[in-house]
Write an enzyme that holds these catalytic residues in place. Sequence first.
Site, mmCIF file in Angstrom:
data_model
loop_
_atom_site.group_PDB
_atom_site.id
_atom_site.type_symbol
_atom_site.label_atom_id
_atom_site.label_comp_id
_atom_site.label_asym_id
_atom_site.label_seq_id
_atom_site.Cartn_x
_atom_site.Cartn_y
_atom_site.Cartn_z
ATOM 1 N N GLU A 507 0.852 -1.178 0.000
ATOM 2 C CA GLU A 507 0.000 0.000 0.000
ATOM 3 C C GLU A 507 0.901 1.245 0.000
ATOM 4 O O GLU A 507 1.298 1.680 -1.041
ATOM 5 C CB GLU A 507 -0.957 -0.041 1.198
ATOM 6 C CG GLU A 507 -2.158 0.842 0.968
ATOM 7 C CD GLU A 507 -3.448 0.319 1.555
ATOM 8 O OE1 GLU A 507 -3.530 -0.830 1.978
ATOM 9 O OE2 GLU A 507 -4.416 1.106 1.571
ATOM 10 N N GLU A 777 -3.143 0.703 13.124
ATOM 11 C CA GLU A 777 -4.299 0.928 12.267
ATOM 12 C C GLU A 777 -5.611 0.630 13.002
ATOM 13 O O GLU A 777 -6.611 1.310 12.821
ATOM 14 C CB GLU A 777 -4.198 0.023 11.030
ATOM 15 C CG GLU A 777 -5.298 0.244 10.015
ATOM 16 C CD GLU A 777 -5.012 -0.463 8.700
ATOM 17 O OE1 GLU A 777 -4.188 -1.404 8.716
ATOM 18 O OE2 GLU A 777 -5.576 -0.069 7.664
HETATM 19 C C1 RAM Z 1 -6.797 1.574 3.970
HETATM 20 C C2 RAM Z 1 -5.708 2.541 4.164
HETATM 21 C C3 RAM Z 1 -6.093 3.873 4.737
HETATM 22 C C4 RAM Z 1 -7.541 4.166 4.716
HETATM 23 C C5 RAM Z 1 -8.250 3.456 3.621
HETATM 24 C C6 RAM Z 1 -9.732 3.709 3.607
HETATM 25 O O1 RAM Z 1 -6.436 0.660 2.988
HETATM 26 O O2 RAM Z 1 -4.711 1.949 4.926
HETATM 27 O O3 RAM Z 1 -5.625 4.044 6.046
HETATM 28 O O4 RAM Z 1 -7.689 5.550 4.585
HETATM 29 O O5 RAM Z 1 -8.040 2.084 3.645
#
Ligand code: RAM
Length: 921
Positions: A507, A777
């Site tokens: 990512e 996260e």
């Molecule tokens: C995830 C990313 C990010 C977020 C989106 C919607 O894949 O890590 O943090 O903003 O999704």
Amino acid sequence: MKKRLLNIALACLIGVLSVSCDIKNADVLPPVDLMVSEGFKNPIGFYDAKPSFSWKIQSGSSATAQTAYRIVAASSPDLLPDNADLWDSGKIDSDQSVWNQYAGQTLNSRQQVYWQVQFWDQNKHVSAWSEMAYFELGLLQNSDWQGKWISLAPEKNPALDDYGNIVIKPEYLRKIIKVHQGVKKARLYITSKGIFEAYLNGEKVGNDLLTPGYTPYSKRIETLTYDVTEQLRDGENALGIILGEGWYSGRMGWSKDMWKQKPLPKALCQLEITYANGTFEIIGSDVAWKGSRNGPLRYSGFYDGEIYDANMEFPKWATVGFNDASWESVSEIAVNSDVKLAPKRHRAVTIKKELETIAVTEPTKGAFVFDLGQNMVGVPKVQIPVKKNQKVTIRFAEMLQKDGQMYTENYRTAKSTDYYIPKADGLITWQPTFTFHGFRYVELTGFDENAVPDSSWVSGLVYYSDFEQTGIFRSSHDKLNQLQKNIEWGMRGNFLDIPTDCPQRDERMGWTGDAQVFAPTAMFIGDVYAFWSSWLESMREDQDDEGGIPFIVPNEKGKTFSSGWADAATVIPWEIYFRTGDKGVLEENYQMMKKLLGFYQSKAVNNIVNVNTFGDWLQPFPMEKENQRGDTPKDLIGTAYYARSISLTLKAAEVLDKQEDVKALSSLLNDVSKAFENKYLDKNGKLTTQYESQTGYLMALGFGLVSDDMKARVFKHLVTQIELADNHLRTGFLGTPLLAPVLDQFGRSDLMYSILFKETYPSWFYSINQGATTMWERWNSYSHKDGFGKVSMNSFNHYAYGAIGQWMYERIAGLQALEPGYKKILIAPIPGGPLHFAKATYQSPYGLVMSEWKKSGQVLDLSFVIPSNTSALVKVPINENQQVFMDGSLVRSLDHIKIVEDNDANFAFEVKPGTYQITVK
Ligand code: RAM
């Protein structure tokens, strides 16, 4: 005294047209810290031909304020200060010591500008001239480039990767350049499609890494400038470039549809030499260069790592003596006007720190794990004994499994593995060149098993965009201090040329939602104004025809939109303006902000916006299991953010004095707020949505969408929701940053303290209790009890929830801007929770600001520092039995202090620059 004044008056009469009548006072020290535009000190290869000038009044000077200034700028240092040929601002009556716009001769590519400034203080005494500052512009136009894009012809039978795309082998490119005697000045202008490292006579040029960086490449590519005067020698010189895939040609994105074949890398450079005799020479990259793909770097990509084969080293390939007879010729393509080439407008990534190994374990026989004690981003430096042709494998992990083995599942398809193939037995020192990893643990296998690994074998080279720390926060609470540390590391790891969501899995993209919630906190921690400005330029370039802003910038995904993400386009310019006071950032982005409103407007039905959004991303305990977008409906979020973006654009219109827009936007804001209130709140202030979410209430209140008479009722429902959750948050990416400001606004910071100091899930300290050294996260990305969270989305380095930092600095420690740019400062701590001490310092545009408090029993000691050319409002909580003392005297009795609030709950007064100590008892 009288006589002196008379003399001065006479002098003034004689020299009416000059400024020489000013009283010089040796105590008025000259201004310091001279900077151009977004905080650049003596830059070369500078991007901005219309720069602004900033300086600071020295602490220790008798000056506490500026009343006027004069700037002089010249093309040569000996013209200053008296014969400024580029610009003499004259004496300008103004207290503005930052962001003063250049208004002299037009500046062009390569222009060298020397400048000085002096100022008049509060007594109209003039300072001496500052030391001389300097800037030199880079190549501003594509037409400045005589160099050509060069690269090797594509391989005949290239290997393909798992996705059917060409495996890109790094290219080594070189050319011998003849230089005459008497070099006065030499500049290397250079860039690439892909990433490069440049070498001159065997030495790397500059300390920058992963250059030129990540921009929307089909629109703009950044260029770098290096002063190579000292590195050049008379006669023959060897210029070399290594070219890797980087973001331009490499695999970027989180889904297969994004991993298509991309164009192959190319390099471009131009060496410009000025000789002492006045001659000038340009040597550009061209078809005369030679290149090879048979070097030691066999592969290097961000997601998958690097392969280095020492057998293929060609020693001294970037020196004059090297024989390149077997190397191929390159092909060339002239620079055209399709893609703008522009000097990089923020500092590149570099090695900022080195972390030592704190523990070595051997969870599996022969595989040793080195723990760096901190989740970080960058590369390892390995110093290890190896055996000829026995491949060394270097793996990375952010976390370990229960049995001590590496946990790599959360990297998803990113292989994140480096390989080193030794050419001989012995000790090697190595670090990868064109990749980076997000990791705390490094696993080594394949080294010489006769040796016993120890901690000296591996260290971590920490990469991030070269910013300096400007803000510090400390408190009496270990976990709160750990949280601050985690926020700082979350920022370091994700400020890698662009603001990324995460630095480790497949990512690492410029997710706009994550960035907008974290921006205020980031602006406190580091000098990242230029970093944001640069990314905002990419955002403007990636805005679509309808005004939509993609959810990642640079955009690799086609047309996308998500409310709460797109609003980075309004939130970030405004937040930067508020923290710097530089109108320039609003001017630059105003059209983008308005165009975003146009997008919303085109989708609105009766002022309600129902468009795509990731919602309150990763909200814990969603009512519908597995719903990552949380319980707050998308039309509520779309409408709330529509209003939020209108309100910020309106504020920008006010600052920029766009009266018509002010009128139109005020009325639009009013309409949208009303529509929001009517649709989403009943008469009792309760949400009418299917689920009552904390975030629904937080958006209503935090974005000012509730009429005054309703506010208290709405707030009551929010508190109920929080209490139902036993004072825990139930918020995701969008709701969490609103908790503190809303609770604070309603005088319930006690409740925020309670939420912040929770140890149980979901909370900030919960992840700390599970061993976090960065922001995660998910609130429960890992727990000792349940192990790892859902692997599809489980980054251990994701800064979004670090947005709480803003409240820690501004309210726990009590240091915030009251007026844009900290021209007026608010010192207003709210001692609370289990804390008995907190402190924040910040390098503001005017100098160091500090707020520090200690509490023992009912006695509160507060110290603060207010820099020159600012003022402050100080607000402390008191009760009816308390008084406020300054240096032993009652503040109420001090004539020179203006008291603005004095009641049973608050005591507030204004102060001038200085260092203060007060006691509330
Ligand atoms: C995830 C990313 C990010 C977020 C989106 C919607 O894949 O890590 O943090 O903003 O999704």
